[in-house]
Design an enzyme around this catalytic site. Sequence first.
Site, PDB file in Angstrom:
ATOM      1  N   CYS A 199      52.432  64.445  68.570  1.00  0.00           N
ATOM      2  CA  CYS A 199      53.408  64.376  68.380  1.00  0.00           C
ATOM      3  C   CYS A 199      54.615  65.014  68.895  1.00  0.00           C
ATOM      4  O   CYS A 199      55.645  64.836  68.653  1.00  0.00           O
ATOM      5  CB  CYS A 199      53.469  64.593  66.909  1.00  0.00           C
ATOM      6  N   CYS A 212      50.009  71.529  63.566  1.00  0.00           N
ATOM      7  CA  CYS A 212      50.837  72.483  63.504  1.00  0.00           C
ATOM      8  C   CYS A 212      50.406  73.457  63.787  1.00  0.00           C
ATOM      9  O   CYS A 212      50.461  74.713  64.631  1.00  0.00           O
ATOM     10  CB  CYS A 212      52.411  72.408  62.922  1.00  0.00           C
TER      11      CYS A 212
END
Length: 137
Positions: free
Chosen positions: A39, A108
């Site tokens: 990402c 994340c």
Amino acid sequence: MWSHHVAQVADHYENPRNVGSLDKTSKNVGTELVGAPACGDVMKLQIQVDEKEKIVDARFKTFGCGSAIVSSLLATEWVKGKTVEEALTIKNTDIAKELCLPPMILHCSMLAEDAIKAAPADYKLKQEPKKGEAEKK
């Protein structure tokens, strides 16, 4: 669940904590830069360690989505006050659970765990005597 996540992200944006840098040349500061190629999120985590191996300060800089930033901030909050070894027990699943991260952004929390593992490694490397220093003693 999602509303809890959104509320935490909003809180961290409105009340940022532990953002910034420590002196990366200091012997008692461990620094690491980690990234998530999937990402494009990038996180720099720094820890400051005292003589008893306790993390007394932590700072981060993150380029990425709100969830990456909040995962970074939580990582700094959780490592402070822990010994280096205790910090290494923090898992991405703990971060994801605390932040109620949905499956599509679990990377994340993985980024934060990678940084938590890597910054102490840099600190420990700085504690090893440099070649020649050990011979002088």
